[in-house]
Scaffold this motif. Structure first.
Motif, short mmCIF file in Angstrom:
data_model
loop_
_atom_site.label_atom_id
_atom_site.label_comp_id
_atom_site.label_asym_id
_atom_site.label_seq_id
_atom_site.Cartn_x
_atom_site.Cartn_y
_atom_site.Cartn_z
N LYS A 171 50.52 56.49 40.86
CA LYS A 171 49.38 55.63 41.22
C LYS A 171 48.10 56.03 40.51
N GLU A 172 48.22 56.55 39.29
CA GLU A 172 47.04 56.94 38.51
C GLU A 172 46.43 55.70 37.86
N ARG A 173 45.17 55.46 38.15
CA ARG A 173 44.48 54.27 37.65
C ARG A 173 44.44 54.21 36.13
N GLN A 174 44.26 55.35 35.48
CA GLN A 174 44.19 55.36 34.02
C GLN A 174 45.52 54.93 33.40
N SER A 175 46.62 55.36 33.98
CA SER A 175 47.93 54.96 33.48
C SER A 175 48.16 53.47 33.72
N GLN A 176 47.73 52.99 34.88
CA GLN A 176 47.87 51.56 35.17
C GLN A 176 47.06 50.74 34.18
N GLU A 177 45.86 51.20 33.87
CA GLU A 177 45.03 50.49 32.90
C GLU A 177 45.67 50.50 31.51
N LYS A 178 46.23 51.62 31.10
CA LYS A 178 46.89 51.71 29.79
C LYS A 178 48.08 50.76 29.72
N LEU A 179 48.86 50.70 30.78
CA LEU A 179 50.00 49.79 30.81
C LEU A 179 49.54 48.34 30.74
N TYR A 180 48.53 48.02 31.51
CA TYR A 180 47.98 46.66 31.53
C TYR A 180 47.49 46.27 30.13
N ARG A 181 46.71 47.13 29.52
CA ARG A 181 46.16 46.83 28.19
C ARG A 181 47.24 46.76 27.12
N GLN A 182 48.26 47.58 27.23
CA GLN A 182 49.32 47.60 26.23
C GLN A 182 50.09 46.27 26.20
#
Length: 177
Positions: free
Chosen positions: A14-25
């Motif tokens: 549930k790390e926000r930075q990882s979620q953002e990276k996945l979303y942007r990718q």
């Protein structure tokens, strides 16, 4: 760029930075997917965001042994877009009912000879309701009955849109030659 496995591990934590990276990718391909269903950018973004929220909430259900992550995520976002369409009872699209006596023929796929980029360019030239049904049938492999269930419209309406898409695409293809 981070490895997808590392990003997914972060999303599971549930790390926000990882979620953002996945979303942007995956944002560009998901935007193209949802653009097949909606005209308005707000609706496209709502579908992407609803789908990605489901991805993040259900990331633990993804099993690499059953297939690639991209396919699982793509299906999840597509289903979120279909749910959004079904839930929008106030939205009006020009669906035309086709009757059996009008004749619906041809199982030919007008996209067989095209590349992925070309297909999306041609689809964008179709009206949104026709584009939506055409994409589900020819690109995503939904049956007519599955489209009926997903969109909550009649079988005749789906058949009319498929027939209409072939007629319009034929004209578009002939002009581009």
């Amino acid at each position: 760029m981070d490895n997808l496995d590392q990003i997914l591990a972060g999303c599971r934590r549930k790390e926000r930075q990882s979620q953002e990276k996945l979303y942007r990718q995956f944002y560009p391909v998901l935007f193209a997917l949802c653009k097949n269903f909606f005209e308005e950018k707000h609706d496209i973004l709502t579908a992407i965001n609803n789908g990605m929220l489901r991805v993040f909430q259900n990331i633990d259900q993804y099993d690499p042994a059953r297939g690639e992550f991209f396919n699982w995520m793509y299906t999840t976002v597509r289903n979120a877009a279909l749910t959004l369409l079904r839930d929008r009872k106030t939205q009006h699209f020009d669906y035309v009912e086709i009757q059996d006596y009008m004749g619906f023929e041809s199982a030919e796929n007008p996209f067989e000879q095209l590349s992925g980029g070309d297909i999306h360019l041609y689809l964008l030239k179709l009206p949104v309701a026709t584009r939506r049904i055409c994409g589900l049938y020819y690109l995503d492999g939904f049956s007519i009955k599955e489209i009926v269930g997903a969109l909550g419209i009649s079988e005749g309406t789906v058949k009319w849109h498929l027939s209409e898409s072939r007629a319009k695409l034929k004209i578009i293809f002939e002009k581009s030659l």
